[in-house]
Design an enzyme around this catalytic site. Structure first.
Site, mmCIF file in Angstrom:
data_model
loop_
_atom_site.group_PDB
_atom_site.id
_atom_site.type_symbol
_atom_site.label_atom_id
_atom_site.label_comp_id
_atom_site.label_asym_id
_atom_site.label_seq_id
_atom_site.Cartn_x
_atom_site.Cartn_y
_atom_site.Cartn_z
ATOM 1 N N HIS A 270 37.572 45.080 46.464
ATOM 2 C CA HIS A 270 38.960 44.419 46.570
ATOM 3 C C HIS A 270 39.946 44.747 45.344
ATOM 4 C CE1 HIS A 270 35.811 41.520 45.368
ATOM 5 N NE2 HIS A 270 36.530 41.155 44.341
ATOM 6 N N CYS A 271 39.264 45.553 44.617
ATOM 7 C CA CYS A 271 40.230 46.072 43.130
ATOM 8 C C CYS A 271 40.329 47.483 43.233
ATOM 9 C CB CYS A 271 39.279 45.497 42.071
ATOM 10 S SG CYS A 271 38.751 43.859 41.724
ATOM 11 N N ILE A 272 39.461 48.110 42.862
ATOM 12 C CA ILE A 272 39.489 49.461 42.815
ATOM 13 C C ILE A 272 40.153 50.466 43.905
ATOM 14 C CG2 ILE A 272 38.415 51.568 41.911
ATOM 15 C CD1 ILE A 272 38.419 49.161 39.977
#
Ligand code: SAJ
Length: 433
Positions: A270-272
């Site tokens: 859910h970040c990169i």
């Protein structure tokens, strides 16, 4: 400001953490440990119920850590927005996902800010931790939290401090990970630093909230672009007949000026995959194309398809039609040794194999079932006989997989993580990215 500073310094400030997920809960625990009265507010009644019973739902927080804080009344849980009225400090840790057309979905942040504004009082600190595009705090939060009623740096203090939570990381935790913070005014920064200074060993103050927002996006864009580069090096190496894994390991012997990244089946989590697109979206609004981000996204997004093609070619070389082939995907979590399969490239790999007519199973001890993007699958038993399948595809290289048994039993292994590198034995049936 003095009154609020004193409350914080004496640990008498009431703190509300809005969103007690993998970012908010560890923060709430550290704040409660430091002596603050902390309320974890969440819309999810299950989180509120479990937190209220000192039952952790986050791998990095043990229930035994929650119990004394909850028993002492230092950490409470609530789904009642009314708790905001008594808050001296509010830290917002809500999701900032992408919408269907890959634009920022700011709905969680704007809703939280409106809920805070509706219960706002003088001398309040509001900090946003959610990853977002540069300008969010200045253009969205500040106007919502002043409205001509409150003055920044006088009776409302607004700051941005990006989260740097790395789930599963045993070394870097909330307290010992340096934390960047930017304030809307010097006074806002001073109040923000007073709160975080109580729980974080090293603060990294920067000149503005825009800078703090950009730091976070740069950190994760750095990863996405370098992963995109190494994925392209893998595609080039295949065409050159060169072993990309050997290239990387040899390049990594350079003691300076190099940092290894590794090819894979695509970008998950859910970040990169998401954070860089917040930056490129912002830049489009300024009529600037963030070319590296766009190129990396196109390469990383194409990797699941590259894996499916590799499986197809490998079956073909063994005169096994993909249509009707039995294929086992080993590991569906977005990275090794985690249970999260959000945005996992494994979902795209499974869809791609199915579109060739393959019958696809998956095995993953961490993920008992997958219900996402039109898939309803349950993991087969980890003791499954690999020999039952025409191909086994290693998508996530979990440590708890018996790769020796996989190597001895399988007919064909497509290894997208070089997970079998340490094994001896018949590698002729192993195809790597
Ligand atoms: N990946 C590769 N090749 C690599 C590294 C990662 O294909 O060389 C893939 C992973 O398999 C995964 C995706 O990229 O699908 C993201 O992996 P990640 O290692 O970046 O892990 P995340 O998504 O958990 O990223 C978090 C981030 N932490 C925060 O945003 C606070 C990131 O900044 C951290 O650097 C990363 O953890 C970390 O280092 O573990």
């Amino acid at each position: 400001m003095e009154k609020l500073l004193r409350k914080i310094e004496r640990r008498e400030a009431n703190v509300v953490v809005v969103g007690v997920g993998y970012v908010g809960l560890p923060l709430a625990v550290e704040l409660a440990r430091a002596g603050f009265a902390v309320t974890g507010y969440d819309k999810d009644p299950e989180k509120v119920r479990r937190l209220g019973r000192a039952e952790s739902y986050i791998d990095d927080i043990r229930s035994a850590e929650l119990a004394p804080l909850v028993d002492a009344g230092k950490l409470t849980a609530s789904a009642d927005l009314g708790v905001l009225s008594a808050a001296d400090a509010v830290v917002v840790c809500v999701p900032t996902p992408l919408s269907k057309n890959k634009d920022p979905d700011m709905s969680f942040v704007t809703q939280a800010m409106e809920e805070i504004a509706a219960r706002q009082h003088a001398e309040m600190l509001i900090v946003l931790e959610s990853t977002t595009y540069p300008g969010t705090t200045r253009e969205v939060l500040a106007p919502t939290l002043t409205r001509g009623i409150y003055e920044l740096g006088k009776d409302v203090f607004v700051a941005f401090s990006p989260e740097r939570v790395d789930p599963g990381n045993a070394q870097w935790k909330t307290r010992n990970t340096p934390k960047v913070i930017g304030g809307m005014t010097p006074a806002c920064l001073a109040v923000g630093r007073a709160l975080y200074g109580a729980i974080i060993d090293t603060l990294v103050p920067v000149g503005s909230t825009d800078t703090a927002e950009m730091v976070k996006l740069f950190e994760n864009t750095f990863r996405a672009v370098n992963i995109g580069l190494v994925n392209e090096v893998a595609l080039m190496s295949r065409r050159l007949g060169v072993d990309v894994w050997e290239v990387i390991r040899a390049a990594a012997t350079k003691p300076f000026g190099f940092m290894p990244f590794y090819p894979g089946p695509g970008l998950g989590g859910h970040c990169i995959p998401i954070d860089p697109l917040y930056l490129s979206w912002r830049m489009r609004g300024l009529k600037y194309q963030a070319r590296f981000i766009d190129v990396a996204d196109s390469i990383n997004s194409a990797m699941p398809g590259e894996v499916v093609s590799l499986v197809h070619e490998s079956l073909n070389r063994r005169r096994v039609p993909a249509n009707g082939a039995k294929v086992l995907v080993s590991g569906v979590a977005y990275k090794k040794d985690v249970a999260d399969y959000r945005e996992s490239p494994a979902i795209d790999v499974i869809h791609g194999l199915r579109s060739l007519g393959a019958e696809v199973d998956y095995v993953d001890r961490h993920v008992p079932e997958v219900r996402e993007h039109g898939l309803e699958l349950r993991s087969v038993c980890p003791s499954v006989d690999y020999g039952r399948y025409d191909a086994v595809v290693v998508v996530t290289d979990h440590s708890d997989t018996d790769y020796a048994r996989m190597l001895s039993e399988s007919k064909l292994i497509v290894d997208t993580r070089d997970a079998l590198r340490a094994l001896d034995g018949d590698k002729s049936k192993v195809v790597r990215l």
